[in-house]
Design a protein around this motif. Structure first.
Motif, PDB file in Angstrom:
ATOM      1  N   ILE A   1       0.844  -1.202   0.000  1.00 34.82           N
ATOM      2  CA  ILE A   1       0.000   0.000   0.000  1.00 34.82           C
ATOM      3  C   ILE A   1       0.879   1.253   0.000  1.00 34.82           C
ATOM      4  O   ILE A   1       0.603   2.220  -0.710  1.00 34.82           O
ATOM      5  CB  ILE A   1      -0.972  -0.014   1.198  1.00 34.82           C
ATOM      6  CG1 ILE A   1      -2.035  -1.091   0.972  1.00 34.82           C
ATOM      7  CG2 ILE A   1      -1.617   1.343   1.393  1.00 34.82           C
ATOM      8  CD1 ILE A   1      -2.936  -1.330   2.162  1.00 34.82           C
ATOM      9  N   ILE A   2       1.960   1.239   0.787  1.00 35.07           N
ATOM     10  CA  ILE A   2       2.873   2.391   0.828  1.00 35.07           C
ATOM     11  C   ILE A   2       3.537   2.594  -0.527  1.00 35.07           C
ATOM     12  O   ILE A   2       3.640   3.725  -1.018  1.00 35.07           O
ATOM     13  CB  ILE A   2       3.911   2.223   1.961  1.00 35.07           C
ATOM     14  CG1 ILE A   2       3.215   2.343   3.316  1.00 35.07           C
ATOM     15  CG2 ILE A   2       5.026   3.247   1.826  1.00 35.07           C
ATOM     16  CD1 ILE A   2       4.097   2.028   4.502  1.00 35.07           C
TER      17      ILE A   2
ATOM     18  N   ALA B   1       0.966   3.978  -2.912  1.00 35.18           N
ATOM     19  CA  ALA B   1       0.695   5.375  -2.581  1.00 35.18           C
ATOM     20  C   ALA B   1       1.824   6.290  -3.062  1.00 35.18           C
ATOM     21  O   ALA B   1       1.572   7.380  -3.596  1.00 35.18           O
ATOM     22  CB  ALA B   1       0.491   5.531  -1.082  1.00 35.18           C
TER      23      ALA B   1
ATOM     24  N   LEU C   1       1.587   6.577  -6.873  1.00 35.36           N
ATOM     25  CA  LEU C   1       0.489   7.479  -7.240  1.00 35.36           C
ATOM     26  C   LEU C   1       0.843   8.939  -6.946  1.00 35.36           C
ATOM     27  O   LEU C   1       0.500   9.836  -7.716  1.00 35.36           O
ATOM     28  CB  LEU C   1      -0.790   7.082  -6.512  1.00 35.36           C
ATOM     29  CG  LEU C   1      -1.454   5.794  -6.993  1.00 35.36           C
ATOM     30  CD1 LEU C   1      -2.646   5.452  -6.108  1.00 35.36           C
ATOM     31  CD2 LEU C   1      -1.880   5.930  -8.440  1.00 35.36           C
ATOM     32  N   PHE C   2       1.531   9.176  -5.824  1.00 37.03           N
ATOM     33  CA  PHE C   2       1.939  10.535  -5.484  1.00 37.03           C
ATOM     34  C   PHE C   2       2.887  11.102  -6.535  1.00 37.03           C
ATOM     35  O   PHE C   2       2.702  12.219  -7.022  1.00 37.03           O
ATOM     36  CB  PHE C   2       2.617  10.552  -4.107  1.00 37.03           C
ATOM     37  CG  PHE C   2       3.223  11.881  -3.763  1.00 37.03           C
ATOM     38  CD1 PHE C   2       2.423  12.937  -3.343  1.00 37.03           C
ATOM     39  CD2 PHE C   2       4.585  12.081  -3.867  1.00 37.03           C
ATOM     40  CE1 PHE C   2       2.980  14.168  -3.039  1.00 37.03           C
ATOM     41  CE2 PHE C   2       5.157  13.298  -3.552  1.00 37.03           C
ATOM     42  CZ  PHE C   2       4.338  14.340  -3.140  1.00 37.03           C
TER      43      PHE C   2
END
Length: 84
Positions: A11-12, A15, A18-19
């Motif tokens: 998930i990190i 994320a 995506l960032f």
């Protein structure tokens, strides 16, 4: 990746990806906006070029005329001084 730690790491990582993709997308949008403004400003500046060009040539010929008059006056004064 069946463990909870593996899912958290996944998930990190997602994320962060995506960032960075979103940041890159925002930079590209800002670049396109800046390019559009630059094109508009260049078009507006191009409209002012003929007027500025004619003013510049007018000023140039005015200075040539004034310079020629000054040279003629200096020649006349030099001739008057030599005649004495």
């Amino acid at each position: 990746m069946d463990s909870p730690e593996g899912r958290v790491v996944l998930i990190i990582v997602i994320a962060m990806v995506l960032f960075f993709v979103g940041k890159r997308f925002q930079q590209s949008l800002d670049t396109w906006r800046g390019w559009g403004k630059a094109v508009t400003e260049a078009a507006n500046a191009a409209k002012n070029i003929p007027g500025a060009r004619s003013k510049a040539w007018s000023a140039f010929w005015s200075m040539v005329l004034i310079g020629g008059g000054t040279l003629a006056l200096l020649a006349l004064i030099a001739n008057a001084i030599q005649a004495e």
